[in-house]
Structure formats: C-alpha cells, structure tokens
Design an enzyme around this catalytic site. Structure first.
Site, PDB file in Angstrom:
ATOM      1  N   GLU A   8      35.376  54.407  41.837  1.00 27.40           N
ATOM      2  CA  GLU A   8      34.345  54.295  42.877  1.00 27.40           C
ATOM      3  C   GLU A   8      34.854  54.537  44.289  1.00 27.40           C
ATOM      4  O   GLU A   8      34.106  55.007  45.139  1.00 27.40           O
ATOM      5  CB  GLU A   8      33.674  52.913  42.804  1.00 27.40           C
ATOM      6  N   ASP A  81      33.801  50.091  38.554  1.00 28.08           N
ATOM      7  CA  ASP A  81      34.036  48.643  38.545  1.00 28.08           C
ATOM      8  C   ASP A  81      33.533  47.979  37.258  1.00 28.08           C
ATOM      9  O   ASP A  81      32.524  48.405  36.680  1.00 28.08           O
ATOM     10  CB  ASP A  81      33.354  47.980  39.749  1.00 28.08           C
ATOM     11  N   ASP A  83      31.563  45.730  36.043  1.00 29.45           N
ATOM     12  CA  ASP A  83      30.411  44.834  36.084  1.00 29.45           C
ATOM     13  C   ASP A  83      29.143  45.647  35.838  1.00 29.45           C
ATOM     14  O   ASP A  83      29.212  46.847  35.547  1.00 29.45           O
ATOM     15  CB  ASP A  83      30.343  44.088  37.427  1.00 29.45           C
ATOM     16  N   GLU A  85      26.826  46.801  37.843  1.00 21.53           N
ATOM     17  CA  GLU A  85      26.646  47.924  38.757  1.00 21.53           C
ATOM     18  C   GLU A  85      27.606  49.054  38.408  1.00 21.53           C
ATOM     19  O   GLU A  85      27.234  50.228  38.407  1.00 21.53           O
ATOM     20  CB  GLU A  85      26.875  47.447  40.193  1.00 21.53           C
ATOM     21  N   TYR A 299      39.779  41.332  39.884  1.00 23.69           N
ATOM     22  CA  TYR A 299      38.423  41.727  40.273  1.00 23.69           C
ATOM     23  C   TYR A 299      37.702  40.571  40.951  1.00 23.69           C
ATOM     24  O   TYR A 299      37.740  39.437  40.472  1.00 23.69           O
ATOM     25  CB  TYR A 299      37.635  42.197  39.052  1.00 23.69           C
ATOM     26  N   ARG A 301      34.450  40.007  41.733  1.00 21.88           N
ATOM     27  CA  ARG A 301      33.069  39.588  41.412  1.00 21.88           C
ATOM     28  C   ARG A 301      33.076  38.923  40.047  1.00 21.88           C
ATOM     29  O   ARG A 301      33.016  39.588  39.012  1.00 21.88           O
ATOM     30  CB  ARG A 301      32.114  40.777  41.454  1.00 21.88           C
ATOM     31  N   HIS A 345      35.581  38.661  33.102  1.00 25.40           N
ATOM     32  CA  HIS A 345      36.735  38.756  33.996  1.00 25.40           C
ATOM     33  C   HIS A 345      37.378  37.392  34.184  1.00 25.40           C
ATOM     34  O   HIS A 345      36.762  36.362  33.963  1.00 25.40           O
ATOM     35  CB  HIS A 345      36.303  39.289  35.366  1.00 25.40           C
TER      36      HIS A 345
END
Length: 692
Positions: A8, A81, A83, A85, A299, A301, A345
């Site tokens: 990203e 990433d 997750d 999104e 990570y 989040r 995570h």
C-alpha cells in the site's frame, strides 16, 4: 522468475524490497485504487446492493503502469495491510489486473521485519471473500447513511453537513455528556480529617473519619459534622486494629489500537490521528543506522492482546540482561483479549525488543520517537515481574468515632522501574510505625464541606474508550471519526476537553427526533456485530444491508414529511466583542468555512470578522500580536493581527518566549525540535528545551 509484490505505501515497499531481493519488484498502490463514485450514489439497491466501483481519480496512469508490470511478471503477490480494508484493496487489485479468482497470491505481514516477511511469503492464501464482503457492507452502509441523510441535513439545518454511522453516535455521546453536566444537581457532603502523631516516632500522619459506633456514616451537612466534632472534644484516639499485607501490582497489557491512542493522548498529548500516523510510519519501516529500513512495530490496527512466544523470549532476554532475573515473572504472563476482539494480529509491540528507544532515537522524528518509546516501554513492562507493595491500614477509635489511615511503601519495584499506566499513578503515602493499643496525639481536626461533581467532559482518550466500550466502530475508525467531528465543527476542543458546538447540539437533536437508530449506541454496536459476523462467514452481507435499508428508507421518508417546510436554526454564540461600525454586540456563527464573528445588527450592518486566537507571539515585521487563523480549506496558519496593513503570515508556531538577541517585542517561533527568530537580520536558532 520475476515476481511482483503490491503493497500500500512506498515506505513499506522500500522495507520489503530490502528483504526480498532482486527477483522481486515491489510497488505501492498508495491505498485504494477503486471506490464508489463521489458524484453519485453508486449502489444499486434493487439489485442486491450491487456496488458500482470506479477507478480513483488521478490513479488512471498508475493503474495503466501497474497492468503492464503485472503482465510482465510471472507471479503477482498481493501484500496489502492485514485487515478488512487491506483485503478489499487486494480484491480490487485482483479484479483490475484480471488475476485468476482462485489464485493463492494473498500474503500478509504482521511485522515488516525479515522474520515477518518470510513468514508471510511462506504462507500465501486466496483472497478471503468474507473479509472483502464485510468491508463492502461497511462501505455501502456508510454510503447509504452519508448519501441519503446528509442532503436532509442540508435542507433542514445548513449546507455541507454530513452524517455517518459512527460519527453521529460519537457526537451524540459528547452532546449527552454536556447535557448531563448542565443538568447536574450537586449534593453536599462533609469530611473530617485528623492529623495525629505516632507515640514512638512522633511523626505526623493523616486519618479520615468513616463512621460512628462501628457503622459507616456519610456526613450530609454542617449540623451533622458539628455533632461529630462535638463528640470528639477531649476524645482519646486509640489504635484498635492494624493490618499489614503485601499487595501485588500487575503491569498493564501491551497496547491495542484503542489503548495506544488513549495513552498517547494522556501521556504525550498526541491526537488520535497523529498517533496513527506515527504508528503507520513505525510499522512500514524507518531507516536505522547499520540496518537499513526496518519496521519497528507490529501491525497497529488490532484489538488483540496476544503476543508471540518469540517476542516474549526476546523481551525476557533483554529484561534479564538489563535488570536481572528477579524482574522476570515466575511464569509467562498471558493477557486475555475481549470476547469481541479479532485475533488475527498480535498486540502492538516492538518487532525487535532489543532495539531500545535510546538505540534508535537519532533515526526517528520527534513524533516517531515519542510513540515508539511509549510502545516499547509498555510492551517490555508487560513482560516484567509484578511490583510488590507493603501496605498498612489502621483503625482508630475516638469516643465511638471511627477513623482510618492507610499507607504503603514499595517493597519491590518490578515493572514500575520502567513504566506505569498514566491513570494508575498513585500518591505514595507512608505511615509511621503504629501498633494496636497505641494512643495517638491529635494535632489538628478539620471538617470540610464538599459537593459532588458533574461527570467530566470527554477528552479524545475517554471518548475513544467510550466508543470501544459501547462496541461502536473498530480500531481503524476511532482516529478518523474524532478528526471528522472536530473538523466539521460538531464538537470543539478546549484544551483536552471536547465540547459540542451549537451545530452539534442542533444536529443531534434533529437526529434523535427523526433518526433514533443512527444515534443509538446499541443499534450502532449491533451493526458492528453484524459486520463481524459477515467477516467470519456467519451472515450474508446483502441480508444485513437489506435489513438496514428497508427500515432506514421508511424513517427518511417519514422525516421528510414531518419536516416539510421547516428549518432548524443553529444558535449563535454570544461574545464580548462589539462591532466597530455600529457598536452592537457581535456573535459567533458557523458558516461554510468554520466559525466567524457577525454583527447582530444584520441586515442593516453586514460587518463580519474572522474568529482568531491569540498565540502570545508578536509579529517580527510590525510588532503587533500574532493570531491563529484558518485557511478556506481549514488548514491552521498564523498571521499578523494588523492584516491587511501587515501581511506577515507563517506556518511555524509562535511562542511567547522573547528572542534573546532581539529582546522585547520579538518572540521566537517553533518548528520540529527547534525555536528561531523570524526577524530580518536575526539568525538566532536553538533546540527546544525538553521538560521532563
């Protein structure tokens, strides 16, 4: 073979490229490449809520280049990433690049280190369609609320307003808290504190009244207090009970996204958006002397408290070397995550515990260092032994009036040698040696009146905590939600406190009257639960959307009828400012570009002015005050109060500190870690003094 890896961000691409070597080309998508269109609804509600995705503006050339690179490559890895999104971005990339739908090409990195990257590349999988559908459902839900409800607010309140599933509830929480503060009726109560000395040491300590004749007693007024004080005249203060014990104090767990944002707000005064920006940089990779680009944290989040065995072992190795074996707990410590947490995570931790803050400080920006130090210390302390406190509590009787005194001292500092959670700070009170049967000497007796206090206003930290406790939003939404409601002027910051504006109160009132579910915490939390169930394959995403939209459309239609021909006025904020043209009072109004001062004599007097904030600094050109202003795009800058006669402006922050070279009337400005003088001909510059 040539292999293309798509991530990203450029920083992440650079770090990963270092570890993968020459056979791999690593490129950055710069976030999403496709999204719902900005100019139209983009969702076919009659056809199973089919979204109409379009290429994001300004990314057309990048997409063309990416397609060429993908065609040349023998294999394409999607490494966005780890997750919801990120999964959706990978799915969109797969569609754009026409990759096989059954390709095993999705890799995820929990940490951007050699170990983390090797682990991710060794375990590719297919795209998780349940994760993608959860993201699509969230995006479409937000589009329905924003696209359908915002125009209603434009017509009934003011143009350019916005509504949102999470942001509207967040505003409602702040509005409700303000209402509770205004409606709060204080109750009177009294306390009695006695200062005494112990017979052996003659050292003074304090004890507090707690009850009469062995029963807890609350003193409600002066009359009740005076009766107790009368009873205490000439009383003998006898120690009737002394209890000694050792209390264990355990460390706080490593950070989740929420607790990291809360603690960063309390301890280093970072807004949530600033915290997440610095955390993203630390995760994606920073150039470390002698090591190259390294991802310093896992990570960022996550709402899990799990940590890997390898990280725990590395922490123990550091702790033993730095502090000794006594600081390692007798058995591994495991923290239990909440039942609703996603455990994909680990908790947020340093990717390499041996990289201490001191070791990497010179390679980090000030923001990055402060946050890394906080994360590193919190994680390391979480793996250290408990602190042990010697506690003493004494019960004292004086003619049937009971007093209690408590105190503690540190027996073993344990994890507190490194870190204590900000809210857990305690005042260390040490009692002198006293024994059962001792007769104490009274030095002073003080009855004090108190009143119960209203609930405090939310801060960014406590609002995040409230959102999390109510199940509203997810780790990735807290920072952008709070930034949005501040930038859109629904709430404002006063120091650390959050207070609703008149716009926030009016909008919330309208929403509560006509769209109760949108501002209801329990309803919003149930929607989040639904998204979580889509993510794990338990619910159909179209069904969730259909259930929401059917009721929402009916509510919107009813609201349109009920509010036909009506508008809601935003209340003006009174000020002490007087119009220089007609001498009438001026009020603060909220317009398209934010707050402004307007004369109450309108329409006869049309005088308006910017709302400015005095910074304490002075203009280096003409010596007048420098005030804080906002551009039309809402960006903060600083300018001379003498505008337009003086056109001085700067993005650097004014300080009230005098320039040591120029003296009175000239102040210093700050940027990054330095202060400097902006007066022509003066080249004074110095490092910002650190306050410890």
């Amino acid at each position: 073979m040539s292999k293309l890896v798509i991530v990203e961000s450029p920083a992440k691409a650079k770090t990963i490229k270092k570890y993968l070597g020459g056979d791999f080309e690593v490129v950055a998508s710069m976030g999403h490449v496709r999204d719902l269109p900005k100019s139209k609804f983009g969702v076919d509600v009659e056809n199973r809520f089919e979204p109409v995705y379009v290429d994001i503006k300004d990314k057309e050339e990048f997409i063309k280049t990416l397609k060429k690179q993908a065609k040349k490559a023998d294999f394409v890895y999607l490494a966005t990433d780890p997750d919801r999104e990120g999964e959706a971005i990978s799915w969109h990339l797969s569609q754009l690049l026409e990759l096989p739908s059954d390709a095993v090409n999705r890799v995820a990195f929990n940490e951007i280190t050699k170990t983390g990257i090797n682990a991710g590349m060794s375990n590719p999988r297919g795209i998780d369609q349940d994760l993608v559908n959860a993201q699509q459902a969230r995006r479409i839900l937000d589009r329905i609320v924003g696209y359908k409800l915002s125009p209603f607010l434009w017509k009934k309140v003011r143009r350019n307003l916005s509504a949102g599933r999470v942001q509207s509830v967040a505003v409602a929480l702040v509005v409700d808290r303000e209402k509770a503060i205004l409606e709060f009726k204080p109750d009177e109560y009294w306390t009695i504190d006695a200062k005494m000395t112990a017979p052996a040491s003659k050292k003074q300590f304090e004890a507090s009244f707690y009850g009469l004749d062995g029963k807890k007693t609350v003193l409600k007024n002066k009359e009740e207090t005076d009766k107790v004080l009368k009873r205490l005249e000439d009383a003998v203060y006898n120690v009737t009970e002394v209890k000694k014990s050792v209390r264990k104090k355990t460390p706080a767990p490593p950070f989740t996204t929420s607790t990291m944002q809360q603690e960063a707000s309390r301890r280093i005064n970072f807004a949530p958006a600033k915290t997440m920006r610095a955390a993203q940089q630390l995760y994606e990779g920073v150039e470390i002397t002698g090591m190259g680009a390294v991802g310093l944290i896992t990570y960022m989040r996550t709402d899990s408290l799990r940590i890997s065995d390898e990280a725990r072992a590395a922490a123990y190795e550091f702790i033993e070397k730095e502090y000794g074996k006594d600081y390692i707990p007798p058995s591994p410590r495991f923290f239990k995550s909440k039942a609703s947490s996603q455990d994909a995570h680990e908790a947020i931790r340093p990717s390499m515990p041996e990289l201490t803050p001191g070791r990497v400080k010179e390679c980090l920006t000030d923001e990055q260092f402060k946050l890394y130090k906080l994360i590193w210390e919190r994680f390391t302390a979480s793996q250290m032994a408990n602190a042990l406190l010697d506690t003493v509590s004494a019960v004292i009787d004086a003619n049937g009036c009971g007093f209690r005194a408590t105190g503690f001292s540190v027996k073993f500092d344990g994890f507190t040698v490194l870190y204590e959670e900000q809210k857990d700070d305690e005042e260390k009170k040490i009692l002198p040696v006293i024994n059962k049967g001792d007769v104490l000497k009274l030095k002073a007796l003080d009855g004090k009146q108190h009143f119960t206090q209203p609930p405090p206003r939310y801060s960014e930290a406590t609002l995040i905590k409230a959102l999390e406790e109510n199940g509203i939003g997810r780790p990735s939404t807290y920072a952008p939600t709070i930034s949005t409601i501040i930038n859109r002027l629904y709430i404002e910051k006063n120091g650390k406190q959050l207070k609703p504006t008149g716009l926030g109160e009016v909008t919330t009132g309208l929403m509560k009257e006509h769209f109760k579910n949108i501002v209801d915490s329990k309803f919003t939390a149930s929607m989040e639960d639904g998204l979580d169930e889509i993510e794990v394959g338990k619910k159909d995403w179209v069904q969730i959307l259909d259930e929401f939209y059917t009721e929402f459309a009916e509510t919107l239609s009813a609201a349109e009828v009920a509010m036909e021909g009506k508008r809601v006025k935003i209340p003006d904020e009174e000020t002490d400012e007087v119009c220089e043209h007609c001498q009438k009072p001026m009020v603060i109004k909220i317009g398209r570009f934010g707050k402004f001062l307007a004369c109450t004599g309108f329409p006869e007097c049309t005088n308006t002015k910017q709302v400015v904030k005095d910074t304490g600094g002075f203009c280096p050109v003409c010596g007048k005050k420098v005030v804080q202003k906002k551009s039309k795009k809402g960006k903060k800058f600083f300018g001379c109060d003498g505008f337009p006669n003086c056109e001085f402006m700067t993005w650097d922050t004014p300080t009230p500190d005098k320039c040591p070279k120029c003296g009175d009337g000239t102040t210093l400005y700050k940027k990054g870690g330095k202060v400097f003088c902006l007066r022509d001909g003066c080249e004074y510059e110095a490092a910002v003094k650190k306050v410890r």
